[in-house]
Design an enzyme around this catalytic site. Structure first.
Site, PDB file in Angstrom:
ATOM      1  N   GLU A 162      13.246  14.190  -5.082  1.00 26.59           N
ATOM      2  CA  GLU A 162      12.804  12.833  -4.740  1.00 26.59           C
ATOM      3  C   GLU A 162      11.286  12.788  -4.563  1.00 26.59           C
ATOM      4  O   GLU A 162      10.657  13.804  -4.288  1.00 26.59           O
ATOM      5  CB  GLU A 162      13.451  12.410  -3.409  1.00 26.59           C
ATOM      6  CG  GLU A 162      14.489  11.309  -3.538  1.00 26.59           C
ATOM      7  CD  GLU A 162      13.918   9.931  -3.877  1.00 26.59           C
ATOM      8  OE1 GLU A 162      12.894   9.828  -4.583  1.00 26.59           O
ATOM      9  OE2 GLU A 162      14.521   8.944  -3.439  1.00 26.59           O
ATOM     10  N   ASP A 163      10.744  11.593  -4.693  1.00 24.67           N
ATOM     11  CA  ASP A 163       9.308  11.424  -4.462  1.00 24.67           C
ATOM     12  C   ASP A 163       8.994  11.380  -2.968  1.00 24.67           C
ATOM     13  O   ASP A 163       8.090  12.051  -2.494  1.00 24.67           O
ATOM     14  CB  ASP A 163       8.777  10.162  -5.163  1.00 24.67           C
ATOM     15  CG  ASP A 163       9.592   8.904  -4.861  1.00 24.67           C
ATOM     16  OD1 ASP A 163      10.614   8.982  -4.141  1.00 24.67           O
ATOM     17  OD2 ASP A 163       9.200   7.834  -5.361  1.00 24.67           O
TER      18      ASP A 163
ATOM     19  N   LYS B 131       7.972  11.003   5.320  1.00 27.06           N
ATOM     20  CA  LYS B 131       7.336  10.237   6.397  1.00 27.06           C
ATOM     21  C   LYS B 131       8.285  10.263   7.584  1.00 27.06           C
ATOM     22  O   LYS B 131       9.069   9.327   7.769  1.00 27.06           O
ATOM     23  CB  LYS B 131       7.154   8.778   5.971  1.00 27.06           C
ATOM     24  CG  LYS B 131       6.038   8.500   5.005  1.00 27.06           C
ATOM     25  CD  LYS B 131       5.912   6.978   4.879  1.00 27.06           C
ATOM     26  CE  LYS B 131       5.190   6.552   3.650  1.00 27.06           C
ATOM     27  NZ  LYS B 131       5.276   5.095   3.421  1.00 27.06           N
TER      28      LYS B 131
ATOM     29  N   ARG C 202       1.539   5.213 -10.718  1.00 23.08           N
ATOM     30  CA  ARG C 202       2.439   6.373 -10.764  1.00 23.08           C
ATOM     31  C   ARG C 202       1.761   7.570 -11.429  1.00 23.08           C
ATOM     32  O   ARG C 202       2.068   8.724 -11.138  1.00 23.08           O
ATOM     33  CB  ARG C 202       3.708   6.038 -11.558  1.00 23.08           C
ATOM     34  CG  ARG C 202       4.615   5.016 -10.910  1.00 23.08           C
ATOM     35  CD  ARG C 202       5.963   4.978 -11.643  1.00 23.08           C
ATOM     36  NE  ARG C 202       6.754   3.815 -11.293  1.00 23.08           N
ATOM     37  CZ  ARG C 202       7.579   3.731 -10.245  1.00 23.08           C
ATOM     38  NH1 ARG C 202       7.698   4.753  -9.433  1.00 23.08           N
ATOM     39  NH2 ARG C 202       8.276   2.639 -10.012  1.00 23.08           N
TER      40      ARG C 202
HETATM   41  P1  IMP Z   1      14.149   5.098   1.896  1.00 26.47           P
HETATM   42  O1  IMP Z   1      13.941   6.526   2.335  1.00 26.47           O
HETATM   43  O2  IMP Z   1      15.554   4.750   1.581  1.00 26.47           O
HETATM   44  O3  IMP Z   1      13.529   4.136   2.874  1.00 26.47           O
HETATM   45  O4  IMP Z   1      13.398   4.778   0.548  1.00 26.47           O
HETATM   46  C1  IMP Z   1      12.565   5.620  -0.088  1.00 26.47           C
HETATM   47  C2  IMP Z   1      12.014   4.919  -1.298  1.00 26.47           C
HETATM   48  O5  IMP Z   1      11.089   3.877  -0.896  1.00 26.47           O
HETATM   49  C3  IMP Z   1      11.216   5.886  -2.133  1.00 26.47           C
HETATM   50  O6  IMP Z   1      12.026   6.520  -3.085  1.00 26.47           O
HETATM   51  C4  IMP Z   1      10.149   4.985  -2.736  1.00 26.47           C
HETATM   52  O7  IMP Z   1      10.624   4.417  -3.919  1.00 26.47           O
HETATM   53  C5  IMP Z   1       9.934   3.915  -1.695  1.00 26.47           C
HETATM   54  N1  IMP Z   1       8.765   4.218  -0.830  1.00 26.47           N
HETATM   55  C6  IMP Z   1       8.786   4.524   0.480  1.00 26.47           C
HETATM   56  N2  IMP Z   1       7.548   4.747   0.974  1.00 26.47           N
HETATM   57  C7  IMP Z   1       6.708   4.591  -0.079  1.00 26.47           C
HETATM   58  C8  IMP Z   1       5.264   4.704  -0.219  1.00 26.47           C
HETATM   59  O8  IMP Z   1       4.502   5.013   0.711  1.00 26.47           O
HETATM   60  N3  IMP Z   1       4.778   4.464  -1.466  1.00 26.47           N
HETATM   61  C9  IMP Z   1       5.568   4.134  -2.518  1.00 26.47           C
HETATM   62  N4  IMP Z   1       6.906   4.020  -2.439  1.00 26.47           N
HETATM   63  C10 IMP Z   1       7.477   4.245  -1.227  1.00 26.47           C
HETATM   64 MG    MG Z   2      12.243   6.900  -5.065  1.00 22.20          MG
END
Ligand code: IMP
Ligand code: MG
Length: 173
Positions: A97-98, A129, A163
């Site tokens: 994952e990113d 985070k 990206r």
């Molecule tokens: P979550 O952990 O379900 O809240 O979602 C994670 C997703 O939110 C990631 O895969 C990103 O696509 C997006 N995301 C969360 N924080 C960031 C950020 O700081 N920059 C860009 N995309 C983010």
């Molecule tokens: Mg993502």
């Protein structure tokens, strides 16, 4: 259209860390084959760079999900936009994952994938985070833990742009 991007983690630091994680993963999976699953689109750059630094056999697959954004942790909160091409049954899966933010997407996705009976499943993320976590997720490999700022680059977008930046940056509006 021309926001400034401040560098948070340089290209050199990202690349060095990916090499380090690649070595660790290669060690942990010695004698095995890793089936890497990229969560599109954000995970694509990281997965490609990481795969190049792994020296055990690797196969790759891609999936795309969209989060409903609800507070539920059930697999119902994530919608598969593009499913995997291949079965993961019996495979040693590494989800790439990113970023893990609230953790909602990943926890729902992992629950869903576990039901498909992989031999093992681990999670590797470029960024974490931790301050933003709402749902607990077990992360096996994290390249960088960062403060609660909106970041772009290395696969991460702001309105689908940035990206392709080779570093992690913060958009200054
Ligand atoms: P979550 O952990 O379900 O809240 O979602 C994670 C997703 O939110 C990631 O895969 C990103 O696509 C997006 N995301 C969360 N924080 C960031 C950020 O700081 N920059 C860009 N995309 C983010
Ligand atoms: Mg993502």
């Amino acid at each position: 259209m021309s926001e400034k991007v401040r560098v948070m983690i340089s290209e050199e630091d990202v690349n060095a860390k990916i090499c380090e994680i690649g070595k660790q993963i290669s060690k942990d999976y010695e004698g095995k084959q890793i089936h890497m699953i990229c969560v599109l689109k954000g995970g694509a750059f990281f997965m490609c760079e990481l795969a190049k630094r792994i020296d055990v056999p690797v196969s790759l697959d891609f999936m795309s999900v969209s989060s409903y954004g609800g507070a539920t942790t059930s697999s119902g909160s994530v919608k598969i936009v593009k499913d995997l091409d291949e079965t993961i049954e019996g495979k040693d899966v590494l989800v790439v994952e990113d970023i893990i933010d609230s953790g909602r997407t990943l926890s729902a996705l992992l629950e869903m994938l576990k039901k498909r009976n992989p031999n093992s499943i681990k999670l590797c993320t470029l960024l974490d985070k931790p301050d933003r976590r709402v749902v607990h997720v077990d992360v096996d490999y994290t390249a960088f833990s960062i403060p609660d700022e909106f970041v772009v680059g290395y696969g991460l977008d702001y309105d689908q742009r940035y990206r392709n930046l080779p570093y992690i940056g913060v958009v200054e509006l």
